[in-house]
Every structure is written in C-alpha cells, then in structure tokens.
Design an enzyme around this catalytic site. Structure first.
Site, PDB file in Angstrom:
ATOM      1  CE  LYS A  73      -3.918  -2.078   2.230  1.00 17.19           C
ATOM      2  NZ  LYS A  73      -5.135  -2.160   3.298  1.00 17.19           N
ATOM      3  CG  ASN A  94      -7.535   0.696  -0.523  1.00 17.44           C
ATOM      4  OD1 ASN A  94      -7.676   2.027  -0.661  1.00 17.44           O
ATOM      5  ND2 ASN A  94      -8.618   0.071  -0.121  1.00 17.44           N
ATOM      6  N   GLY A 132      -1.902  -0.590  15.531  1.00 18.10           N
ATOM      7  CA  GLY A 132      -1.330  -0.879  14.282  1.00 18.10           C
ATOM      8  C   GLY A 132      -0.674   0.484  13.638  1.00 18.10           C
ATOM      9  CB  ALA A 133       1.545   2.306  12.806  1.00 19.44           C
ATOM     10  N   GLY A 134       0.471   0.439  10.163  1.00 25.65           N
ATOM     11  CA  GLY A 134       0.486   0.308   8.609  1.00 25.65           C
ATOM     12  C   GLY A 134      -0.528   0.985   7.842  1.00 25.65           C
ATOM     13  N   GLY A 135      -0.519   0.327   6.448  1.00 24.81           N
ATOM     14  CA  GLY A 135      -1.463   1.290   5.633  1.00 24.81           C
ATOM     15  C   GLY A 135      -2.795   1.391   6.042  1.00 24.81           C
ATOM     16  CB  ALA A 136      -5.401  -1.120   7.264  1.00 27.16           C
ATOM     17  N   GLY A 250     -14.788  -7.293  10.171  1.00 25.47           N
ATOM     18  CA  GLY A 250     -13.873  -6.652   8.970  1.00 25.47           C
ATOM     19  C   GLY A 250     -14.761  -6.991   7.672  1.00 25.47           C
TER      20      GLY A 250
END
Length: 284
Positions: A73, A94, A132-136, A250
């Site tokens: 991403k 995305n 979390g700290a990723g793309g999502a 989700g």
C-alpha cells in the site's frame, strides 16, 4: 440479427502477498454479476520485488484498476501518476484507477471503515485506541480524525512506524494523538469509545492469534472493531462480545471500500447487500 458478441471482459484485481485468503474477489464478482457488468476480478500473489512489473503489466493489459493489500500500500506510490487528496494525506493507496493511461491512487480503506462505524456510532468527539500503524491503520486514523474524533492513541510494536503515524495525525488533522509502544500487555484506558484492530493479527491462517491485550479492560459500551475479514469472527470480536461491547467485524469495511472502488473503476453504484450476502455465505 444476433447481438454483437464481445469476449473481452474488463479486468480488475488485487495485488498482495499473501493473497489466497483475500475474499474480495468473491464479493466484487457477485456485484459484477448482479449489475450485469462484464468484468472480472483476479487475485494476484505479487512479491515486493515484482510489484513494479505487476503495475506496468496491468497498464499494458488494459486493466481499469486494481486493489493493493499487504505489503504494497505504501510501496506502490513510486509508480503512480497522481494521488487523490485523501491518499495524499494518508500516504498509502489501496485502490488504483487506470484512466487514459494514467495510474491514479485512491484510498478507500478509511472511507469503508468510517461508513461501517457510523452504523453504530458517530466518532465525533470520541477517543480511539488504534492497534497498528500500517496502511490500513493510517487510512482509518485519518478518516476518523477528519470525522471529528478528539484523540487517537496509536498502539504499535515499531516505535518509528507508530511515531510516523502520530505525527501525521497531529500535523494533518485536528485530532490529538499519542504513541504507546506495544511491548507488553496493553490495557485500554477508561474513557475510550472506539477500539480498532488494524493489524493482521488473527488473519487466516493464524486464526487463533490474539492481540496482547488485557481483555478485562474491554468494557460494556465500547465499540470494538476488527479489520480482519477472514475469518470475520476473530478472537477479538468474540472476546469483546463476551464483555458486552458493540462489535464490528471486518466484512463491513471490506464491503464498503469495495463499493467505492467499483464506482471509481466502472462508474456504477453497486448494491452493498449483494456483496455482504456473498461473504456471509462463504463464512457461514
């Protein structure tokens, strides 16, 4: 006279690795069939080393767009011609739209999550704990902040990545933010209104995984959301329900971001209930 025959379908799909567990293909193709759209959606397992070739290949083969998931991403930004405003802020993409030979990056993750969340609560004025700290996670954090969330506490194992997200929220949105380095069991603080798992913990095949979380800190009245679509009933969802929380699986985020993506690619506003129903059949 018979109608003119056309055996060339429009192509869309997803580039990720792993991708075999991604059910997006089933829900998107259900929408295509329901609305009579002559298009296909193909899951492609693309390694980081091959992402550039995959992007150029989609362009060469006349695709109209594609999704990106873990781990592409952010990396895909290098090969795009343009970013939509939200994707510019988020710094992750995305969904790519191919229009007149140009690759345009969109981010529908956060929009899909926000649409799902608003079915149970308005985030305005709320306090969020985000794992979390990723793309999502970046997409969700930005959309929540722009929707009026007062504070977003980022809980992440990598302090650099988590710190980058905190600074993004503070610099680009009105919300307050702080980082908690996730190196021990985390206890959700009093006054939290929304808890979001935006990590891959619990994703198939590691379906028995659990967040390093003090479950007794989940209290009745909290909204607990998980971005994992496969399986939709993760341990976090089950544990939160057992403690009286309102939960969002989700599938809601997945369906809603799919609706936005298909509209970008085809111009058609598809029925989300058709997509949700197909996913529920798969995971029944």
């Amino acid at each position: 006279m018979p109608a003119e025959l056309n055996f060339l379908s429009v192509l869309t799909g997803c580039f990720a690795s792993p991708v075999a567990e991604n059910p997006t293909v089933a829900m998107v193709e259900a929408a295509y069939r329901h609305h009579g759209i002559d298009a296909r959606y193909i899951n492609c397992d693309v390694s980081p080393a091959n992402l550039r070739d995959a992007v150029h290949g989609a362009l060469a083969m006349g695709w109209i767009g594609f999704n990106l998931s873990i781990p592409h991403k952010v990396a895909v930004l290098e090969w795009l011609d343009e970013l939509a405003p939200s994707a510019t802020i988020i710094g992750a993409v995305n969904c790519v739209v191919i229009r007149d030979g140009r690759l345009i990056g969109e981010n529908t993750d956060g929009q899909g999550f926000l649409t799902s969340l608003k079915t149970v609560v308005d985030p305005a004025g709320g306090n969020v704990v985000l794992f979390g700290a990723g793309g999502a996670a970046r997409a969700i954090a930005v959309e929540l902040a722009l929707a009026g969330a007062s504070s977003i506490r980022v809980v992440n194992r990598d302090p650099k990545r988590g710190g980058d997200l905190v600074r993004l929220i503070q610099d680009k949105t009105p919300a307050e933010s702080e980082l908690v380095v996730w190196d021990q069991t985390y206890r959700v603080p009093e006054g939290t209104t929304v808890v979001v798992n935006a990590t891959s913990i619990g994703l198939f095949p590691d379906v028995h995984a659990r967040l390093n979380l003090d479950l007794d800190s989940l209290r009745p009245g909290m909204i607990v959301a998980d971005v994992i679509p496969n399986p939709p009933r993760t341990n976090l969802i089950r544990d939160a329900e057992a403690r009286g929380c309102t939960t969002l699986d989700g599938l809601g985020m997945l369906v809603n971001q799919g609706v936005v993506g298909i509209r970008h690619w085809t111009g058609v506003a598809v029925d989300p209930t058709v997509m949700r129903q197909r996913l529920e059949e798969l995971f029944a």
